[in-house]
Scaffold this active site. Structure first.
Site, mmCIF file in Angstrom:
data_model
loop_
_atom_site.group_PDB
_atom_site.id
_atom_site.type_symbol
_atom_site.label_atom_id
_atom_site.label_comp_id
_atom_site.label_asym_id
_atom_site.label_seq_id
_atom_site.Cartn_x
_atom_site.Cartn_y
_atom_site.Cartn_z
ATOM 1 N N TYR A 1 0.861 -1.195 0.000
ATOM 2 C CA TYR A 1 0.000 0.000 0.000
ATOM 3 C C TYR A 1 0.884 1.228 0.000
ATOM 4 O O TYR A 1 1.828 1.311 0.811
ATOM 5 C CB TYR A 1 -0.885 -0.019 1.244
ATOM 6 C CG TYR A 1 -1.798 1.175 1.397
ATOM 7 C CD1 TYR A 1 -1.563 2.128 2.398
ATOM 8 C CD2 TYR A 1 -2.907 1.352 0.569
ATOM 9 C CE1 TYR A 1 -2.412 3.225 2.558
ATOM 10 C CE2 TYR A 1 -3.753 2.456 0.725
ATOM 11 C CZ TYR A 1 -3.498 3.384 1.723
ATOM 12 O OH TYR A 1 -4.331 4.463 1.873
ATOM 13 N N ASP B 1 9.381 2.665 -0.262
ATOM 14 C CA ASP B 1 8.338 3.386 0.476
ATOM 15 C C ASP B 1 8.546 3.051 1.953
ATOM 16 O O ASP B 1 8.122 2.003 2.431
ATOM 17 C CB ASP B 1 6.951 2.950 -0.004
ATOM 18 C CG ASP B 1 5.863 3.633 0.817
ATOM 19 O OD1 ASP B 1 4.671 3.447 0.485
ATOM 20 O OD2 ASP B 1 6.194 4.336 1.787
ATOM 21 N N LYS C 1 4.570 9.481 8.807
ATOM 22 C CA LYS C 1 4.348 8.971 10.164
ATOM 23 C C LYS C 1 5.356 9.502 11.191
ATOM 24 O O LYS C 1 5.239 10.610 11.670
ATOM 25 C CB LYS C 1 4.321 7.436 10.118
ATOM 26 C CG LYS C 1 3.158 6.871 9.252
ATOM 27 C CD LYS C 1 3.185 5.360 9.221
ATOM 28 C CE LYS C 1 2.240 4.814 8.182
ATOM 29 N NZ LYS C 1 0.831 4.768 8.620
HETATM 30 P P1 KE4 Z 1 -0.820 8.285 4.657
HETATM 31 O O1 KE4 Z 1 -1.351 9.003 3.426
HETATM 32 O O2 KE4 Z 1 -1.911 7.444 5.332
HETATM 33 O O3 KE4 Z 1 -0.085 9.202 5.624
HETATM 34 O O4 KE4 Z 1 0.319 7.272 4.151
HETATM 35 C C1 KE4 Z 1 0.023 6.323 3.161
HETATM 36 C C2 KE4 Z 1 0.994 5.163 3.296
HETATM 37 C C3 KE4 Z 1 2.008 5.051 2.364
HETATM 38 N N1 KE4 Z 1 2.915 4.046 2.445
HETATM 39 C C4 KE4 Z 1 2.865 3.132 3.445
HETATM 40 C C5 KE4 Z 1 3.889 2.042 3.489
HETATM 41 C C6 KE4 Z 1 1.848 3.206 4.440
HETATM 42 O O5 KE4 Z 1 1.801 2.286 5.421
HETATM 43 C C7 KE4 Z 1 0.886 4.244 4.362
HETATM 44 C C8 KE4 Z 1 -0.257 4.375 5.352
HETATM 45 N N2 KE4 Z 1 -0.405 3.306 6.282
HETATM 46 C C9 KE4 Z 1 -1.743 3.057 6.740
HETATM 47 C C10 KE4 Z 1 -1.656 1.902 7.750
HETATM 48 N N3 KE4 Z 1 -1.451 0.680 7.106
HETATM 49 C C11 KE4 Z 1 -2.389 4.256 7.343
HETATM 50 C C12 KE4 Z 1 -3.611 3.952 8.191
HETATM 51 C C13 KE4 Z 1 -4.867 4.389 7.482
HETATM 52 O O6 KE4 Z 1 -4.954 4.276 6.229
HETATM 53 O O7 KE4 Z 1 -5.786 4.816 8.203
#
Ligand code: KE4
Length: 411
Positions: free
Chosen positions: A128, A223, A251
């Site tokens: 993701y 990533d 994060k």
């Molecule tokens: P954000 O746009 O949510 O800040 O980041 C996206 C993203 C990009 N790359 C990786 C490896 C990530 O884990 C994420 C976001 N992680 C999720 C949890 N698996 C955020 C939680 C959510 O979507 O509410």
């Protein structure tokens, strides 16, 4: 609000029952609006690695607040955090701050296409990279959690340039390069997967991608939104000794405030406007509050012994959970690296998303609910990872394992 939440995974759809509503957080603990306390292994999905609401972060933010919340103009704090990121992450010579991991991944994709003048990109099933259109192809995290086919509203014209391969499958990647010669701008991956559940790279996988991308004139993007400053202070690239061309972060570098970042080789990053022609912008990017929280968080992580402690307590937890599963005849596999862990209810091993989908998600849901009833807050999906923090004590781990023993005995 659709589903009553601001982000899908929070709705507990795949684990059943109602989500708990947080009132406040502190250290390794969260409290719901009814005053129930939980040991927290989500840590707001990664940022709370120093423990929630760390007093030094709060104090730094209170001081920064006096000077305003957002400038929309250069401020020295951006340079301070930029220098810390550049000093920490092997691949990063220049960095641009944005407001989320999604934005960072969107921008880095545009950048690799601008730099290589190619349009196709390889991602891996179950990984993701945020919710931008071109990444919503066999994506992990909430997309996997909800069992959604690729999202409606994403034009075929966009995803036709997104190629996918099974994680840990170098042959599949090589085949994609052979089938699309001179057309692939780059390969993007989670160097340790947290969005299909916890999946580690097989020996040789990351090295193989480094070689393949160089061989075919494509760029390698790690990533590290989740793994950055968690797997090691320098991220998975430091831990595994593989240096990508570009890296995305998020994060932890925001310390709980909205920050994302992308960075890497100077010759590539110099294309980013206004230094170069590739456009990317953001009203709140680099705002002083978010920079302050990020700076203080990274300072705290620099304390000697931090990562040894995180690895020790997380190993105790992961090993304990797997031992209890065995004792209670629940087929399970999983593991941990530093402050990131995961467990699947299936015999395993889990090398990719196909393997992960064999896990018993119904059993995971019952496990999750049982742990919640015993004051343990785990990620509400089999297709997410778990996170510990510097605030978790061995007593917390022991309490968690005791709860797991009770729950797994009745699964
Ligand atoms: P954000 O746009 O949510 O800040 O980041 C996206 C993203 C990009 N790359 C990786 C490896 C990530 O884990 C994420 C976001 N992680 C999720 C949890 N698996 C955020 C939680 C959510 O979507 O509410």
């Amino acid at each position: 609000m659709p589903g009553g939440v601001s982000s899908p995974v929070r709705a507990f759809k795949s684990v059943g029952g109602q989500p708990i509503v947080f009132d406040h957080v502190k250290g390794a603990y969260v409290w719901d609006v009814d005053g129930n306390q939980y040991i927290d292994y989500v840590g707001t999905w990664g940022p709370a690695i120093c423990g929630h609401a760390h007093p030094e972060v709060i104090a730094a933010l209170q001081a920064a607040l006096e000077k305003g919340t957002s400038f929309g103009a250069p401020c020295a704090l951006e340079n301070v955090l930029a220098e810390m990121v550049i000093a920490a992450v092997p691949s990063i010579e220049m960095v641009r701050f944005v407001n989320s991991g999604t934005e960072a991944c969107m921008a880095v994709l545009r950048l690799i296409r601008a730099f290589t003048k190619r349009e196709k990109v390889i991602k891996f099933e179950g990984c993701y990279h945020g919710h931008a259109d071109m990444f919503l192809v066999k994506a992990g995290s909430g997309v996997a959690t909800l069992g959604l086919p690729d999202s409606p509203g994403v034009p075929k014209s966009v995803t036709s340039n997104t190629l996918t391969a099974p994680y840990n499958d170098l042959e599949a990647v090589k085949a994609l390069f052979e089938e699309n010669p001179e057309e692939i701008a780059g390969v993007i991956l989670e160097p340790v997967v947290g969005n299909a559940g916890f999946i580690t790279p097989d020996a040789g996988f990351l090295e193989g991608l480094r070689e393949l991308t160089q061989e075919y004139g494509a760029l390698l993007v790690f990533d590290e939104v989740m793994t950055g400053f968690r797997i090691a202070y320098g991220g998975a690239q430091e831990k595994f000794g593989i240096t990508p061309d570009l890296t995305t972060l998020g994060k932890i570098i925001g310390g709980g405030l909205p920050v994302g970042a992308y960075g890497g080789r100077r010759d590539i990053m110099s294309m980013v406007a206004p230094a170069g022609p590739m456009y990317q912008a953001g009203t709140l990017s680099g705002n002083p509050l978010a920079m302050t929280a990020g700076i203080k968080t990274l300072e705290l992580l620099q304390k000697p012994g931090t990562y040894e402690y995180l690895d020790k307590i997380t190993k105790q937890l992961a090993d304990g959970l797997l031992a209890i599963a065995k004792e209670t005849d629940n087929e399970a596999c999983g593991g941990q690296i530093s402050a990131m862990f995961g467990m699947f209810f299936c015999p395993g091993p889990v090398h990719n998303y196909e393997d992960a989908k064999k896990a018993d998600t119904n059993k995971f849901g019952r496990f999750h609910r049982g742990m919640l009833e015993r004051g343990i807050y785990l990620a509400p999906s089999q297709f997410e990872a778990g996170f510990t923090s510097c605030a978790h004590t061995e007593a917390d781990i022991e309490k968690t394992l005791q709860a797991a023993r009770d729950v797994m005995s009745s699964l």
